[in-house]
Write an enzyme that holds these catalytic residues in place. Structure first.
Site, mmCIF file in Angstrom:
data_model
loop_
_atom_site.group_PDB
_atom_site.id
_atom_site.type_symbol
_atom_site.label_atom_id
_atom_site.label_comp_id
_atom_site.label_asym_id
_atom_site.label_seq_id
_atom_site.Cartn_x
_atom_site.Cartn_y
_atom_site.Cartn_z
ATOM 1 N N HIS A 129 -46.828 15.955 10.584
ATOM 2 C CA HIS A 129 -47.025 14.765 11.433
ATOM 3 C C HIS A 129 -48.380 14.792 12.129
ATOM 4 O O HIS A 129 -49.049 13.768 12.239
ATOM 5 C CB HIS A 129 -45.949 14.693 12.521
ATOM 6 C CG HIS A 129 -44.558 14.532 12.003
ATOM 7 N ND1 HIS A 129 -43.646 15.561 11.984
ATOM 8 C CD2 HIS A 129 -43.926 13.457 11.479
ATOM 9 C CE1 HIS A 129 -42.507 15.127 11.493
ATOM 10 N NE2 HIS A 129 -42.646 13.871 11.166
ATOM 11 N N SER A 133 -39.028 18.419 8.596
ATOM 12 C CA SER A 133 -38.160 18.814 9.719
ATOM 13 C C SER A 133 -36.898 19.488 9.178
ATOM 14 O O SER A 133 -36.297 20.321 9.839
ATOM 15 C CB SER A 133 -37.737 17.590 10.526
ATOM 16 O OG SER A 133 -38.870 16.829 10.830
#
Ligand code: PAF
Length: 278
Positions: A34, A186
């Site tokens: 990210h 994630s």
């Protein structure tokens, strides 16, 4: 960095932006994948431009048996990561501010979302399109950055922007990988140490197959290698046209080799380019 909790505050912040506004939509649990999107956004924003991120675990893109409740929500760490990556404003809406109980309009994509992940995740991409359309309307970015790691999502968002005439330029960011080749996600945190050690073999299998000539040869070779990974269960391995996601007919147009593999509790997705043959 401004923390924006409601739509009125976003609108006020947006009015003060005179140049580019580059949006990085996320569901939080931010990792280096990210923050690389945010760095690319910073570059794209240019002098005087602004970078906005959104952190919202979007309920409408999770199926009833998926991990919506368990999805990690480390807000303080996420805000620190945004600050460090040079984000100017973060939009962290309450779910009730995004979805009213009587809502009845959503964005449905009818072609690209039916294949690959769409086969096992009914409604997922409609949830993604709806929330991204809302974020575009709320933040009114000039540009938005999406990772190539979710190739299908990127292709569908591009199609949505084209078909619904959003005045937003979509910027693709290459997949960020660990040094052993595992794509950052994630959901990697769901892997046991043994599964984590085996996971890079997925990308290695895709790479090994990518030089073969036909779609069948590519898919079969990758499947043979991935079946050797203890505990791996193939959801799909598909060589597709990079833009339409239709089965790849030949190597004359850019292709993408996409895979979703269950490994323990994690469902890992990855993809690599299948360059056009000269
Ligand atoms: O890629 C994601 O994290 C999500 O699908 C997105 C684009 C933020 C929409 O909720």
């Amino acid at each position: 960095m401004k923390l924006l909790r409601d739509i009125v505050s976003v609108r006020r912040w947006r009015q003060g932006c005179k140049k580019r506004v580059v949006l990085v939509p996320t569901m939080g649990a931010l990792h280096r994948g990210h923050t690389e999107l945010m760095r690319l956004a910073r570059k794209k924003a240019g002098p005087g431009g602004k970078v906005a991120a959104s952190v919202f675990v979007n309920p409408t893109q999770f199926g009833p048996s998926e991990d919506f409740q368990a999805y990690p929500r480390p807000l303080e760490a996420d805000l620190a990561a945004c600050r460090q990556a040079g984000v100017d404003a973060v939009f962290v809406p309450e779910p009730a501010a995004m979805y009213t109980n009587d809502r009845s309009v959503s964005v449905c994509e009818d072609s690209l979302s039916k294949v690959l992940c769409g086969r096992s995740r009914a409604g997922h991409f409609n949830g993604v399109c709806t929330v991204v359309a809302k974020l575009f309307n709320i933040l009114q970015p000039t540009h938005a950055v999406f990772g190539e790691k979710d190739w299908q999502q990127l292709a569908i968002i591009r199609r949505m922007v084209q078909d619904l005439d959003f005045p937003v330029e979509i910027v693709a960011c290459p997949t960020i990988r660990e040094t052993d080749g595992l794509a950052l996600s994630s959901r990697n945190s769901y892997l046991s140490p043994a599964e984590r050690a085996a996971a890079p073999k997925i990308q290695a299998a895709l790479r090994s197959a990518s030089g073969l000539a036909s779609r069948a040869a590519i898919e079969n070779h990758a499947a043979r290698l991935i079946k050797k990974i203890p505990g791996a269960k193939i959801d799909y391995i598909s060589a597709v046209d990079a833009a339409t996601l239709a089965p790849l007919k030949n190597r004359k147009t850019p292709g993408r080799l996409c895979a979703a593999i269950h490994l323990g509790r994690a469902r890992l997705i990855d993809n690599i380019p299948l360059p056009r043959e000269k």
